[in-house]
Design a protein around this motif. Structure first.
Motif, short mmCIF file in Angstrom:
data_model
loop_
_atom_site.label_atom_id
_atom_site.label_comp_id
_atom_site.label_asym_id
_atom_site.label_seq_id
_atom_site.Cartn_x
_atom_site.Cartn_y
_atom_site.Cartn_z
N ASP A 105 0.84 -1.19 0.00
CA ASP A 105 0.00 0.00 0.00
C ASP A 105 0.88 1.24 0.00
N ILE A 106 0.34 2.32 -0.56
CA ILE A 106 1.10 3.56 -0.65
C ILE A 106 0.27 4.70 -0.08
N ASP A 107 0.85 5.46 0.85
CA ASP A 107 0.24 6.67 1.36
C ASP A 107 0.92 7.85 0.68
N MET A 108 0.16 8.57 -0.14
CA MET A 108 0.74 9.67 -0.92
C MET A 108 0.55 11.04 -0.26
N SER A 109 0.27 11.08 1.04
CA SER A 109 0.02 12.35 1.70
C SER A 109 1.23 13.29 1.66
N ALA A 110 2.43 12.76 1.55
CA ALA A 110 3.62 13.61 1.48
C ALA A 110 3.86 14.17 0.08
N MET A 111 3.17 13.61 -0.94
CA MET A 111 3.31 14.06 -2.32
C MET A 111 2.29 15.17 -2.54
N THR A 112 2.72 16.42 -2.54
CA THR A 112 1.79 17.54 -2.62
C THR A 112 1.59 18.07 -4.04
N THR A 113 2.45 17.72 -4.98
CA THR A 113 2.28 18.15 -6.37
C THR A 113 2.43 16.96 -7.30
N TRP A 114 1.32 16.42 -7.72
CA TRP A 114 1.30 15.30 -8.66
C TRP A 114 0.90 15.83 -10.02
N THR A 115 1.66 15.49 -11.03
CA THR A 115 1.29 15.81 -12.41
C THR A 115 0.91 14.51 -13.08
N ALA A 116 -0.21 14.50 -13.77
CA ALA A 116 -0.70 13.29 -14.43
C ALA A 116 0.39 12.66 -15.29
N ILE A 117 0.41 11.35 -15.35
CA ILE A 117 1.46 10.61 -16.06
C ILE A 117 1.49 10.96 -17.54
N VAL A 118 0.34 10.99 -18.20
CA VAL A 118 0.26 11.36 -19.62
C VAL A 118 -0.54 12.66 -19.69
N ASN A 119 0.16 13.78 -19.86
CA ASN A 119 -0.51 15.07 -19.80
C ASN A 119 -0.28 15.95 -21.03
N ALA A 120 0.31 15.39 -22.07
CA ALA A 120 0.55 16.14 -23.31
C ALA A 120 0.68 15.15 -24.47
N PRO A 121 0.37 15.59 -25.68
CA PRO A 121 0.51 14.69 -26.83
C PRO A 121 1.96 14.30 -27.05
N PRO A 122 2.23 13.17 -27.66
CA PRO A 122 1.23 12.21 -28.14
C PRO A 122 0.71 11.37 -26.97
N TYR A 123 -0.49 10.88 -27.11
CA TYR A 123 -1.13 10.13 -26.03
C TYR A 123 -0.96 8.63 -26.23
N THR A 124 0.05 8.24 -26.93
CA THR A 124 0.26 6.84 -27.30
C THR A 124 1.05 6.04 -26.27
N LYS A 125 1.49 6.67 -25.19
CA LYS A 125 2.24 5.96 -24.15
C LYS A 125 1.32 4.94 -23.50
N GLY A 126 1.58 3.66 -23.75
CA GLY A 126 0.74 2.59 -23.23
C GLY A 126 0.99 2.33 -21.75
N ILE A 127 -0.09 2.07 -21.01
CA ILE A 127 0.00 1.82 -19.57
C ILE A 127 -0.70 0.51 -19.26
N ASP A 128 -0.07 -0.32 -18.42
CA ASP A 128 -0.71 -1.50 -17.86
C ASP A 128 -0.42 -1.47 -16.37
N PHE A 129 -1.34 -0.89 -15.63
CA PHE A 129 -1.15 -0.68 -14.19
C PHE A 129 -1.97 -1.71 -13.43
N ASN A 130 -1.29 -2.68 -12.81
CA ASN A 130 -1.93 -3.68 -11.97
C ASN A 130 -1.59 -3.34 -10.53
N GLY A 131 -2.60 -2.92 -9.76
CA GLY A 131 -2.39 -2.54 -8.38
C GLY A 131 -2.24 -3.69 -7.42
N ASN A 132 -2.42 -4.94 -7.91
CA ASN A 132 -2.28 -6.14 -7.07
C ASN A 132 -3.09 -6.02 -5.78
N ASP A 133 -4.31 -5.46 -5.90
CA ASP A 133 -5.24 -5.32 -4.77
C ASP A 133 -4.69 -4.45 -3.64
N ARG A 134 -3.83 -3.53 -3.97
CA ARG A 134 -3.27 -2.60 -2.99
C ARG A 134 -4.09 -1.32 -2.92
#
Length: 174
Positions: free
Chosen positions: A1-30
């Motif tokens: 598990d991850i507590d992100m309370s210390a991370m105060t400025t998060w920028t989205a992973i894909v936030n500008a073109p091209p939007y072709t960056k593929g993501i496969d995010f498996n949280g493993n029930d975390r």
């Protein structure tokens, strides 16, 4: 598990073109708790999701797109679920709780949702959202703010999902 309370400025992973960056995010029930995003474009965890997000819980998340957001969509998981040109978002077995705040012109389709702001090519299966979503514009929802079909063949599939909480906006709210 991850507590992100210390991370105060998060920028989205894909936030500008091209939007072709593929993501496969498996949280493993975390659990990812206290995620906050209040800067950058496409405010959310992923920004524009091209790929999969599955088996994860976002607990006590906060996304604020009311200041300097350039009037883009916002949500906890993905501001844009998929995009034009066959970019697909597949979100399964994801649970979220938290708040999403947005700012946009009442005349424009800028989606604000618990899971996805604007769905273009998106599948949601077994997704639950206990959220408060509010915006000054239209197209606001507990799971998805709005669906945008820009060409034939684009789709939104929602299966075995639910949302609860409060949703408020100027029109097209639900």
């Amino acid at each position: 598990d991850i507590d992100m309370s210390a991370m105060t400025t998060w920028t989205a992973i894909v936030n500008a073109p091209p939007y072709t960056k593929g993501i496969d995010f498996n949280g493993n029930d975390r659990v990812i708790s206290n995620f906050t995003c209040n800067t950058g474009a496409y405010r959310s965890f992923f920004g524009v999701l091209n790929g999969k997000c599955h088996n994860v819980t976002f607990d006590k998340a906060s996304v604020d797109a009311t200041v300097n957001s350039n009037e883009t969509c916002a949500a906890i998981i993905s501001a844009y679920g998929g995009n034009k040109d066959e970019i697909v978002a597949d979100i399964q077995d994801v649970h979220i709780s938290g708040t999403v705040k947005g700012n946009g012109k009442a005349s424009s389709y800028i989606g604000f949702g618990g899971a996805v702001g604007m769905a273009v090519n998106t599948v949601l299966k077994r997704v639950s959202a206990d959220v408060s979503v509010s915006a000054t514009s239209r197209a606001i929802g507990g799971l998805v703010g709005c669906q945008r079909i820009s060409k034939a063949g684009n789709y939104l599939t929602i299966e075995d999902c639910w949302s609860s909480g409060t949703i408020s906006g100027s029109q097209q709210v639900g």
